[in-house]
Each structure stands twice: as structure tokens, then as C-alpha cells.
Design an enzyme around this catalytic site. Structure first.
Site, mmCIF file in Angstrom:
data_model
loop_
_atom_site.group_PDB
_atom_site.id
_atom_site.type_symbol
_atom_site.label_atom_id
_atom_site.label_comp_id
_atom_site.label_asym_id
_atom_site.label_seq_id
_atom_site.Cartn_x
_atom_site.Cartn_y
_atom_site.Cartn_z
ATOM 1 N N ASP A 1 -8.251 -7.727 -3.865
ATOM 2 C CA ASP A 1 -7.957 -6.339 -4.196
ATOM 3 C C ASP A 1 -7.253 -6.225 -5.538
ATOM 4 O O ASP A 1 -7.392 -5.225 -6.235
ATOM 5 C CB ASP A 1 -7.099 -5.719 -3.097
ATOM 6 C CG ASP A 1 -7.071 -4.200 -3.175
ATOM 7 O OD1 ASP A 1 -7.964 -3.627 -3.814
ATOM 8 O OD2 ASP A 1 -6.154 -3.591 -2.613
ATOM 9 N N HIS B 1 -2.080 -1.371 4.888
ATOM 10 C CA HIS B 1 -2.376 -1.704 3.491
ATOM 11 C C HIS B 1 -1.930 -0.512 2.642
ATOM 12 O O HIS B 1 -2.541 0.559 2.681
ATOM 13 C CB HIS B 1 -3.891 -1.943 3.349
ATOM 14 C CG HIS B 1 -4.342 -2.306 1.975
ATOM 15 N ND1 HIS B 1 -4.819 -3.553 1.649
ATOM 16 C CD2 HIS B 1 -4.415 -1.578 0.831
ATOM 17 C CE1 HIS B 1 -5.171 -3.572 0.365
ATOM 18 N NE2 HIS B 1 -4.926 -2.382 -0.151
ATOM 19 N N CYS C 1 -8.721 0.435 -6.575
ATOM 20 C CA CYS C 1 -10.133 0.535 -6.197
ATOM 21 C C CYS C 1 -10.906 1.080 -7.384
ATOM 22 O O CYS C 1 -10.592 2.172 -7.876
ATOM 23 C CB CYS C 1 -10.310 1.452 -4.986
ATOM 24 S SG CYS C 1 -12.045 1.709 -4.540
ATOM 25 N N ASN D 1 -1.017 -2.246 -5.562
ATOM 26 C CA ASN D 1 -0.693 -2.613 -4.191
ATOM 27 C C ASN D 1 0.808 -2.803 -4.047
ATOM 28 O O ASN D 1 1.521 -3.045 -5.025
ATOM 29 C CB ASN D 1 -1.382 -3.928 -3.823
ATOM 30 C CG ASN D 1 -2.844 -3.750 -3.493
ATOM 31 O OD1 ASN D 1 -3.191 -3.179 -2.473
ATOM 32 N ND2 ASN D 1 -3.704 -4.237 -4.371
#
Length: 315
Positions: free
Chosen positions: A20, A213, A246, A255
Site C-alpha cells: 500500500d 486499516h 490509493c 497510512n
């Protein structure tokens, strides 16, 4: 103040920076550096790592070497290795590589789902059913995680109804997912919303609710983790240096930072098995590899306080 019995519970952090994190930046990190990252995280106590994604290299060249990383990661004793797969073809590669877990992303936002996967949410549920059938036919031991993204809203669509998120959680389980997780893909979540949605999800999924998440786009990721802890969630994704996002969700950035999260949990008395000092050292190494990228987090600036004496718990 004495620690409560709840605070002494183990909490698992899954490192997702190699997937990610790297998918959202321009730098294509060398495979050998990725192996060093995996080894460094393992040596710091990390026992769950998402090493990449089986998607076409033309779409995400940053992750084209996932197949090369899996054998190395699988050679580390006790490490649970996960990969993201968007479809049956990706799942077949994950199973052939003997990944421990494959994450199938589903967006609760129809608009984001079409932009990200070119499928509606219900079409993704159908794909999970086909993956489960393929997994059973192959007698593979690779687990299937249905990851519900944009669970708190979407920069394309806007509001996502809680009822729709819960419907999709149930649909994924019914389709054969072994577990489900919830993701705040664009950083819209707040602690009150997290508490409410996670409570409702736990009523549906129970111990099949795998992880939370969170993205720190608006500075609430750690607060949201605390809200999830309050209702009994004990597994979370995080990315070293807070990189991530994303590519198909405008405004999705950052994150929750692995080292900051590990420090907070240890300070609160939770058992994580992680050596925060080693994580900071690894972060410094990753920062040199990604010198042209923006990393996030605060612990690396301030350092560990003199009052911090938490040691990694032996397993």
C-alpha cells in the site's frame, strides 16, 4: 496507574508499506532493498507483512517483483505473508506462490469501485466466490481476506451508507471469505464513527473481523485506532514512514505510521512483540532509499522519550 487486563492483550500490526505504501509513490524500489525491508521488519518483531500485489506490472510497476519477494518472505520462520489480489488470476498466482493470505479489495463506494477495479461492489463479491471455489478446488491453504475500502466515505462519491458497508461485509463472508477488514481509504473516519461501525461489524463477523486499516490524511489515524481498541479490535495495518494511499482515490494519502503506532500501543501497555528502536532504525534506512519521497510520522523527529522502557515481548 496500573495497566488493565485489557491493556495487556496482544495487538498485531501488519506492515503494509511494501504494497500500500510503494504503490502510491513514483520511486520503484529495488527488489534487494525490499528484501532488506522485509528482513529488517522481521528482526524488529514483525510477524505479518503484506509484501506486494499480483496485478499487471503495466498498472503498478512498483510491485512487479512480488513473485520474487514471496519465496524470501516465506523463508522467514513464523512470518505470515500476505498479498493483494484483484481477481481469480491474481489469486492463482498467490496460491501457486503459497502466500499465507490473499486480500481481495472491495470498495463500498460504487464510484470508487468502478474507478479502482472496473467492477461494482457486488461484482467483486462474485469474484470472491470464484476465488473461493478455485482455492477449494486446488486444496490450497491460502486464506481469503475481503478488504472493504472507503468504509467511511469516498472522495469521488462522498457519503457511503453504513448499512451498505455492513451488507457487503456479510456478502463477502457468505461468498466464502475467511475474514474481512475495514479500511478508511481516504481518511474520512473519526473515532465516534469508527466505534459505531466497528461494533456493528464485529456483531456480524465476530473473530472473522481481521483488521482495521486507517489513513492519517486528517491526523486522526491513531485516535481511530484507539476507538477500535475500545470495542475489541486487536489487529491493524500500518506502513513504515506513513507512506501510502490509493492511486484511484484522489486525496488518499498517508497510512498510519508503523513506528508511531507501535510506540503508542507499547506506551499503553499492549503487547506487540515489536522493538520500536529497531523500527526507527529501519525507517531511517527506508528514508534513504526513498529520498525523493515524502515520509510521515512524528516519533522519528522527537525520538523515544527517556521514560519509555517497554521491551519487546518474547513469543
Amino acid at each position: 496507574m496500573a495497566l488493565t487486563a485489557q491493556a495487556r492483550c496482544p495487538v498485531v500490526i501488519r506492515e503494509v508499506g511494501l504494497r500500500d505504501g510503494l504503490q502510491s509513490i513514483a520511486t520503484i524500489l529495488a527488489t534487494e532493498c525490499k528484501r532488506e525491508w522485509i528482513r529488517g521488519a522481521f528482526d524488529a518483531g514483525m510477524r505479518e507483512i503484506e509484501v506486494g500485489s499480483f496485478v499487471p506490472p503495466r498498472l503498478l510497476p512498483q510491485l512487479a517483483d512480488t513473485g520474487e519477494l514471496l519465496p524470501y518472505a516465506k523463508s522467514l520462520p513464523g512470518l505470515t505473508v500476505s498479498v493483494l489480489v484483484p481477481n481469480v488470476k491474481g489469486a492463482e498466482r498467490a496460491m501457486a506462490s503459497e502466500a499465507d493470505l490473499m486480500i481481495v479489495p472491495l470498495s463500498a463506494s460504487r464510484a470508487h469501485s468502478l474507478a479502482n477495479l472496473r467492477k461494482t461492489p457486488d461484482e467483486v463479491v462474485g469474484e470472491v466466490a470464484r476465488i473461493r471455489a478455485a482455492r477449494d478446488a486446488a486444496r490450497s491453504k491460502t486464506l481469503i481476506e475481503g478488504g472493504v475500502g472507503t468504509a467511511f466515505g469516498c472522495t469521488i462519491q462522498g457519503q457511503v451508507a453504513r448499512s451498505e458497508v455492513l451488507r457487503l461485509v456479510q456478502a463477502l463472508l457468505d461468498a466464502g471469505a475467511d475474514c474481512v477488514s475495514l479500511a478508511d481509504t481516504v481518511g474520512y473516519a473519526d473515532p465516534a464513527g469508527v466505534r459505531a461501525l466497528f461494533e456493528d461489524t464485529l456483531k456480524i463477523a465476530g473473530d472473522r473481523f481481521w483488521s482495521g486499516h486507517f489513513h492519517d490524511t486528517r491526523g486522526l489515524a491513531l485516535a481511530n485506532v484507539c476507538a477500535a481498541l475500545d470495542v475489541g479490535v486487536r489487529r491493524f495495518d500500518a506502513s513504515l514512514g506513513g507512506i501510502g494511499g490509493c492511486p484511484y482515490a484522489p486525496g488518499a494519502s498517508g497510512n498510519v505510521t508503523t513506528e508511531d503506532l507501535a510506540f503508542m500501543l507499547a506506551s499503553m501497555g499492549y503487547a506487540t512483540n515489536l522493538d520500536v528502536g529497531r523500527l526507527l532504525d529501519l525507517r531511517g534506512q527506508v528514508a534513504t532509499w526513498l529520498s525523493s519521497e515524502t515520509l510521515h510520522g512524528t516519533l522519528w523527529r522527537a525520538g523515544l522519550p527517556k521514560t519509555f522502557h517497554a521491551e519487546r515481548d518474547a513469543q
